[in-house]
Design an enzyme around this catalytic site. Structure first.
Site: not given
Length: 214
Positions: A68, A73, A126-127, A168-169, A172
């Site tokens: 995702g 991000q 997480c990226l 999660h997304e 963000h």
């Protein structure tokens, strides 16, 4: 609540990002764009630019790799995210985590609400927080509402790992990182994850590190 931003600067920001070749740079924790929240998408990007931006998000997510990626991000404060999970995992992990394949999807102006009271705790990464993972207790099932990239309404229930990705997304887009919801005693480096906590569930990690699972 996020402060509305003018359309032209956002379109210009996206055009500037897309001028480069290859995956977009991923913003790391500490950058205010990850904490400010996002504006609802209301046509700030025309259909052609939106399509190019979505494709860039897809390429960046695959290259990272991740399952995702949310617009902030990559530095864009719009309520847009993409998800995709081929779920290439052993059966015991698939069963324990409810991790099933998810096709590529675009989430526009998404929000979620819990379905039932069940919660599940698993390690997440997480990226934007590279090199670390921590256990997060999340709703086991959620109802996601919003739109797709073509403006069509989305109203769907997700469970298991797909529900975790959706939460999660969407978080963000509200200026939240997974660490805001994590059991911090579980925080583990990538090396520790590989050497100690690769089990299908974090039960052993909970016993050894001293935290409680739902």
């Amino acid at each position: 609540m996020a402060t509305p931003r003018h359309h032209a600067p956002l379109a210009g920001l996206v055009e500037e990002l897309l001028a480069g070749n290859g995956p977009l740079p991923i913003v790391a924790a500490g950058d205010p764009v990850l904490r400010r929240g996002t504006d609802r998408f209301e046509g700030q990007l025309d259909s052609a630019l939106l399509a190019r931006f979505v494709e860039a998000l897809r390429i960046t997510m695959h290259a990272a790799p991740g399952v995702g990626l949310a617009a902030p991000q990559v530095g864009v404060p719009l309520r847009i995210a993409v998800i995709e999970d081929p779920a290439p995992v052993p059966d015991e992990i698939r069963v324990a985590r409810g991790r099933v394949p998810q096709p590529f999807r675009v989430l526009v102006n998404p929000s979620y609400e819990a379905v039932g009271s069940a919660r599940a705790g698993f390690f997440e990464g997480c990226l934007s927080v590279p090199g670390w993972q921590a256990v997060v207790a999340r709703h086991a099932e959620v109802r996601l509402t919003g739109e797709d990239e073509h403006g069509r309404a989305v109203d769907e229930v997700f469970s298991g790992w797909p529900a975790r990705i959706v939460q999660h997304e969407t978080d963000h887009l509200d200026g939240l990182l997974y660490l805001d919801r994590a059991e911090l005693r579980s925080l583990s480096s990538g090396q520790a994850m590989a050497e100690r906590w690769a089990q299908p569930t974090p039960a052993e990690a909970a016993a050894s590190l001293g935290f409680t699972l739902p």
